[in-house]
Design an enzyme around this catalytic site. Structure first.
Site, mmCIF file in Angstrom:
data_model
loop_
_atom_site.group_PDB
_atom_site.id
_atom_site.type_symbol
_atom_site.label_atom_id
_atom_site.label_comp_id
_atom_site.label_asym_id
_atom_site.label_seq_id
_atom_site.Cartn_x
_atom_site.Cartn_y
_atom_site.Cartn_z
ATOM 1 N N GLU A 298 0.834 -1.214 0.000
ATOM 2 C CA GLU A 298 0.000 0.000 0.000
ATOM 3 C C GLU A 298 0.863 1.258 0.000
ATOM 4 O O GLU A 298 0.553 2.250 -0.656
ATOM 5 C CB GLU A 298 -0.928 0.013 1.209
ATOM 6 C CG GLU A 298 -1.967 -1.110 1.230
ATOM 7 C CD GLU A 298 -2.857 -1.087 0.001
ATOM 8 O OE1 GLU A 298 -3.214 0.011 -0.459
ATOM 9 O OE2 GLU A 298 -3.182 -2.173 -0.514
ATOM 10 N N ASP B 191 3.917 -4.194 -5.762
ATOM 11 C CA ASP B 191 4.472 -5.467 -5.292
ATOM 12 C C ASP B 191 6.002 -5.405 -5.268
ATOM 13 O O ASP B 191 6.638 -5.891 -4.329
ATOM 14 C CB ASP B 191 4.024 -6.626 -6.204
ATOM 15 C CG ASP B 191 2.619 -7.099 -5.883
ATOM 16 O OD1 ASP B 191 2.048 -6.630 -4.878
ATOM 17 O OD2 ASP B 191 2.094 -7.950 -6.635
HETATM 18 ZN ZN ZN Z 1 -2.518 -2.620 -4.637
#
Ligand code: ZN
Length: 412
Positions: free
Chosen positions: A278, A359
């Site tokens: 996030e 990621d």
């Molecule tokens: Zn995401």
């Protein structure tokens, strides 16, 4: 009926046919792969969980298709069925000024469509979500939420709609530029007040208690040079067992919100990895980039509305005999999605690109294996399918398919 009627109908048919075809493909693909867990997940996800995910996905996809069909029926009734014209007559009977008449018409259309969609919402929560064990809501809570949302929509939406209608009437040929400024300001205001005033109307937020987790999270934030006002836990379990985490707020008032359902399921290193993902969205300015595109697109759409609303064929083509600014606004919101539908794969692709980047950020700043194991737990708990139809996924999905996403994390 004129040429524009035919163009609009063709777009509506094309969009509906594409949606139906993609849904049918998706259902077929998921069903064909429901008997065997993909090799990459064989150690973590059992056949029962995999079957449940397939059934849940099929149920949701079928139901989405019902929603599409209801939408089409409503659009046809409003336009060629003459319902908009009839509602405009009702609005005209209530009030004389053009802004108030426009407002009354907009309110009537929203009330009617909301009433038609209410049973769909109830079915989704109390039949589908319930059947798969995700729903935690009572009927009472559902209607309290509904009432609060309606009041908020009226409190925020009515002044915005009134201001836009006024600008459309009074600001001449360049009204759309003024309306755009209003729209951008409204969105930024909503973003600013959401965490402070609106979210607490629906959920309880409390500071994160767990000292071990707090310390972990604070170390991560420090490592990434990130300052936030608070680490909050939200009682998401009041409504659903689905878990999530998100950032909210601006500048120094930023806060991080964890759903209690997420914390209950993940180990501290996994929570850290999800948070790092996030954080990646924030650090890589994904929110701002996306917002910039949305604002640019809305400027183009407002300009388009500015030229359409002066064309007689626009109203007549949609079976409306009484052109007005309020009517132009409503017709525009009916017509545009049927054409903008074809832009959906671009938006989804852009979003999946950001997911991969976030990621990678998490892999650099926390741990790729922890993020991978957190994702596997979330796929399992949320009964997300591991085997989506590739075309359906490319068209709609904001997140990359599980197999590809996890494979990239394992390589990171
Ligand atoms: Zn995401």
């Amino acid at each position: 009926m004129n040429a524009f009627s035919l163009v609009f109908l063709a777009a509506l048919v094309l969009a509906t046919a594409t949606r139906s075809w993609l849904a049918a493909r998706h259902i077929g693909h998921v069903r064909a792969h429901s008997a065997e867990v993909p090799r990459e997940f064989a150690n973590d996800i059992g056949i029962d969980a995999h079957r449940k995910a397939a059934e849940y996905t099929i149920a949701k996809t079928r139901f989405a298709l019902v929603g599409v069909m209801v939408d089409v029926a409503v659009i046809l009734a409003l336009t060629f069925g003459g319902a908009l014209q009839a509602l405009d007559g009702v609005a005209a009977g209530w009030t004389a000024g053009s802004v108030t008449r426009g407002l009354a018409l907009i309110a009537l259309v929203i009330a009617v469509t909301t009433a038609i969609e209410l049973p769909l919402g109830l079915y989704r929560v109390f039949v589908i979500e319930q059947r798969f064990g995700f729903n935690k809501m009572t009927l009472k809570l559902y209607f309290i939420d509904f009432a609060k949302s309606a009041l908020l929509a009226a409190a925020f939406g009515a002044p915005l709609a009134a201001a836009v209608l006024w600008v459309m009437e009074r600001m001449g040929n360049y009204w759309w530029a003024y309306a755009w400024v209003l729209w951008v300001a409204f969105n930024l205001l909503t973003l600013a007040v959401y965490p402070v005033w609106i979210a607490p109307l629906f959920n309880k937020f409390s500071p994160m208690q767990d000292p071990e987790l707090r310390e972990r999270v604070e170390r991560l934030l420090h490592r990434c040079g990130f300052r936030v006002k608070g680490l909050m836990v939200m009682d998401g379990s009041r409504r659903s067992t689905h878990g999530n985490a998100y950032f909210t707020g601006f500048g120094a008032a930023k806060r991080i919100v964890f759903f209690d359902t997420l914390l209950a399921r993940l180990d501290p290193p996994e929570v850290e990895a999800v948070l790092a993902h996030e954080l990646g969205h924030f650090k890589l300015r994904h929110v701002m980039k996306r917002m910039t595109w949305v604002f640019l697109a809305s400027l183009a759409f407002l300009w388009l509305l500015g030229s359409l609303m002066q064309q007689d064929w626009f109203y007549r083509g949609l079976n409306v005999a009484t052109p007005s600014t309020g009517m132009a606004l409503i017709l525009f919101f009916i017509v545009v999605p049927q054409f903008a539908f074809l832009l959906q794969p671009l938006g989804a692709m852009y979003s999946r690109k950001h997911e991969f980047e976030a990621d990678q950020f998490a892999a650099r700043n926390a741990s790729a294996p922890d993020l991978a194991s957190a994702l596997v737990k979330l796929y399992k708990d949320n009964a997300s399918t591991l085997t989506p139809d590739p075309l359906h996924s490319a068209f709609y999905d904001s997140h990359p398919p599980a197999v590809i996403r996890i494979a990239r994390l394992k390589r990171a």
